[in-house]
Enzyme design. Structure first.
Site, PDB file in Angstrom:
ATOM      1  NE  ARG A 153      -2.099  -1.611   3.325  1.00  0.00           N
ATOM      2  CZ  ARG A 153      -2.566  -1.862   4.533  1.00  0.00           C
ATOM      3  NH1 ARG A 153      -3.839  -1.717   4.789  1.00  0.00           N
ATOM      4  NH2 ARG A 153      -1.758  -2.257   5.501  1.00  0.00           N
ATOM      5  CG  HIS A 165       4.917 -24.737  12.771  1.00  0.00           C
ATOM      6  ND1 HIS A 165       4.529 -24.472  11.499  1.00  0.00           N
ATOM      7  CD2 HIS A 165       5.245 -23.530  13.308  1.00  0.00           C
ATOM      8  CE1 HIS A 165       4.616 -23.169  11.254  1.00  0.00           C
ATOM      9  NE2 HIS A 165       5.046 -22.579  12.347  1.00  0.00           N
ATOM     10  CG  HIS A 197       8.298 -22.141   8.359  1.00  0.00           C
ATOM     11  ND1 HIS A 197       7.340 -21.683   9.221  1.00  0.00           N
ATOM     12  CD2 HIS A 197       9.453 -22.161   9.068  1.00  0.00           C
ATOM     13  CE1 HIS A 197       7.897 -21.441  10.397  1.00  0.00           C
ATOM     14  NE2 HIS A 197       9.181 -21.720  10.339  1.00  0.00           N
ATOM     15  CE1 TYR A 198       8.832 -24.401  12.517  1.00  0.00           C
ATOM     16  CE2 TYR A 198       9.435 -26.503  13.487  1.00  0.00           C
ATOM     17  CZ  TYR A 198       9.492 -25.134  13.486  1.00  0.00           C
ATOM     18  OH  TYR A 198      10.212 -24.475  14.447  1.00  0.00           O
TER      19      TYR A 198
HETATM   20  C1  BG6 Z   1       6.193 -19.151  13.167  1.00  0.00           C
HETATM   21  C2  BG6 Z   1       5.589 -18.659  14.449  1.00  0.00           C
HETATM   22  O1  BG6 Z   1       5.239 -19.861  12.416  1.00  0.00           O
HETATM   23  O2  BG6 Z   1       7.275 -20.010  13.471  1.00  0.00           O
HETATM   24  C3  BG6 Z   1       6.627 -17.951  15.293  1.00  0.00           C
HETATM   25  O3  BG6 Z   1       4.526 -17.761  14.147  1.00  0.00           O
HETATM   26  C4  BG6 Z   1       7.841 -18.821  15.498  1.00  0.00           C
HETATM   27  O4  BG6 Z   1       6.079 -17.573  16.550  1.00  0.00           O
HETATM   28  C5  BG6 Z   1       8.327 -19.376  14.177  1.00  0.00           C
HETATM   29  O5  BG6 Z   1       8.840 -18.032  16.103  1.00  0.00           O
HETATM   30  C6  BG6 Z   1       9.423 -20.399  14.390  1.00  0.00           C
HETATM   31  O6  BG6 Z   1       9.978 -20.772  13.164  1.00  0.00           O
HETATM   32  P1  BG6 Z   1      11.456 -21.347  13.107  1.00  0.00           P
HETATM   33  O7  BG6 Z   1      11.610 -21.777  11.696  1.00  0.00           O
HETATM   34  O8  BG6 Z   1      12.363 -20.218  13.489  1.00  0.00           O
HETATM   35  O9  BG6 Z   1      11.526 -22.454  14.089  1.00  0.00           O
END
Ligand code: BG6
Length: 474
Positions: A46, A242, A180-181
């Site tokens: 934006r 996750h 992303h996990y």
């Molecule tokens: C995110 C959460 O999805 O994952 C965060 O919202 C967390 O709170 C993060 O810190 C942890 O990701 P990673 O890859 O650093 O373990």
């Protein structure tokens, strides 16, 4: 797809996720020659900025990756920016596509133009962004893929509403829901590890495994994200997505084949057989000083920053084996691992009493560590080396950092490559999401409705005082 054009649009380009993860991951793919030669990356947000101002905004975040400056410069020359009043601003999208994407696509020799929209924005604007992508953004010659990020709702009902909004504009094959996990090395390795070593399958079940504990700990608190965190809490932030995703891959039956849907079907079967959770199944904590975060407005908040949950999976493979998922902020270390505790070995008749006690008290275990340093190790009982015949512990360790030619790209980089390649196996399907909310929603509502107080724990400690006793009740 190297001979096809790729137009990436990062919606929410000036936000935190875009600068910390999306752009650095795109840069990495560019550096590795994994983006098609004819690629363009538009940022949409934006605030009003020129292309050059936006490139200057990205530069420090790209430099942090350690990538060679010439490569960063080349990459930035492919980056453009466009602003609009809202994330559903029809004329702004139409201009960006008509004046930016289309001329680029037409200027190349390629006849197929693919488009990837990365929605790095909060879920309440997925709907409006979806409508404009559908009306102005779909490629007519190639694929269109839309990447979205959690939170996918706060409970089953809000998740359903979100899925409904998305399904009005897209079909499931367009959608890539990132957790992303699923892009972390040990998680990506899970199926290969389990199913390509024949000796695991006969023991990967309740005959041999006593319990599975999946732990996530972070040594810092909300760090200015209190406004978001206090609405969600640790269960919605980490456990429901996750850790549950990791648990389903650990627990699933062999998929029928390697297709994305076969993998997700097998994960869904685990979720369908998981018992619905209630307050009795969990231990909740909140670190001292949590509500001092200025971004938390409710100073009497009962939001858990630590939770341990006992899950039951009623499949023939797992009946009777507790799966404990635990996660906490402001704890004593940064770690995420899966601890598999094996049942004590049956003692053989001639075994001395002392050895028998040793085996019973120290059964073998396997640890799969996702982070900080990915590794897999087995703690086993062996005879003490030398003249002694007494038992002791031995370790077998496989450390990724010891491997030759180690490359450990960020989870987002791997997942973005999967999006470009059209591999949906490491993304969360709609039914998976529904089942995961179904398991957690009654518990989450109980926490909200009963205003239950989480137990306090010291910042930087290992969690609430009775954590070990609670774990021992397994
Ligand atoms: C995110 C959460 O999805 O994952 C965060 O919202 C967390 O709170 C993060 O810190 C942890 O990701 P990673 O890859 O650093 O373990």
């Amino acid at each position: 797809w190297y001979q096809q054009t790729l137009s990436v649009v990062v919606v929410g380009a000036s936000g935190d996720l875009a600068k910390r993860k999306t752009y650095p991951s795109l840069l990495k793919l560019f550096e590795e020659n994994l983006l098609p030669t004819d690629s363009i990356i538009y940022g949409y947000a934006r605030s009003c900025k020129s292309h050059e101002e936006f490139r200057r905004h990205l530069l420090p975040h790209l430099k942090k990756t350690g990538t060679n400056e010439i490569i960063v410069k080349d990459f930035l020359s492919k980056c453009y920016y466009h602003s609009g009043k809202t994330y559903g601003d029809k004329s702004a999208y139409a201009d960006m596509i008509g004046d930016g994407l289309v001329p680029f696509e037409e200027s190349t020799k390629n006849t197929v133009s693919n488009r990837l929209f990365y929605l790095a924005v909060p879920p309440d604007v997925f709907g409006e962004s979806g409508v404009v992508i559908k009306t102005h953004g779909m490629s007519t010659t190639g694929w269109t893929r839309v990447v979205i990020e959690k939170p996918f709702g706060r409970d089953l009902e809000s998740c359903d509403a979100l899925l409904q909004t998305l399904s009005e504009n897209f079909e499931e094959h367009h959608l890539y829901r990132i957790d992303h996990y699923l892009g972390k090395e040990i998680v990506q390795n899970m199926l290969m590890f389990r199913f390509s070593n024949s000796f695991w399958e006969p023991i990967w079940n309740s005959d041999t495994i006593e319990s599975v504990v999946i732990t996530f700990k972070e040594p810092f608190g909300t760090d200015g994200r209190g406004g978001y965190f206090d609405k969600y809490g640790i269960i919605r932030d980490i456990l429901q997505n996750h850790l549950l995703q990791v648990a389903t891959l650990f627990a699933m039956e062999p998929p029928k084949n390697e297709d994305a849907d076969a993998i997700r079907d097998a994960k869904v079967e685990v979720l369908k057989n998981m018992e619905i959770l209630s307050l009795q199944d969990c231990l909740l904590g909140q670190y001292d000083g949590y509500s001092d975060d200025p971004t938390i407005t409710n100073k009497d908040t009962n939001c858990p920053t630590y939770a341990a949950i006992r899950c039951k999976i009623n499949t023939p493979r797992w009946t009777g084996v507790p799966f404990i998922l635990q996660a906490g902020k402001a704890m004593d270390e940064k770690v995420c691992d899966i601890q598999v505790r094996f049942k004590p070995a049956k003692s053989f008749p001639s075994m001395r009493r002392s050895s028998k006690n040793f085996f019973e008290n120290a059964p073998a275990e396997m640890v799969m560590r996702l982070q900080p340093d990915p590794c897999i190790f087995l703690n086993l009982n062996i005879k003490s080396p030398g003249l002694s015949t007494m038992p002791t512990r031995g370790n077998m360790v496989m450390r990724y950092e010891d491997m030759p030619n180690l490359s450990n790209p960020d989870a987002y980089t791997r997942l973005l490559l999967d999006v470009i390649r059209g591999k949906q196996g490491s993304f969360v399907r709609d039914d998976e999401l529904r089942f995961s909310w179904q398991i957690f929603t009654p518990l989450l509502h109980d926490i909200d409705d009963t205003k239950v107080r989480p137990l306090p724990y010291r910042y930087g400690s290992s969690g609430p005082a009775n954590r070990e006793a609670w774990m021992a009740e397994m």
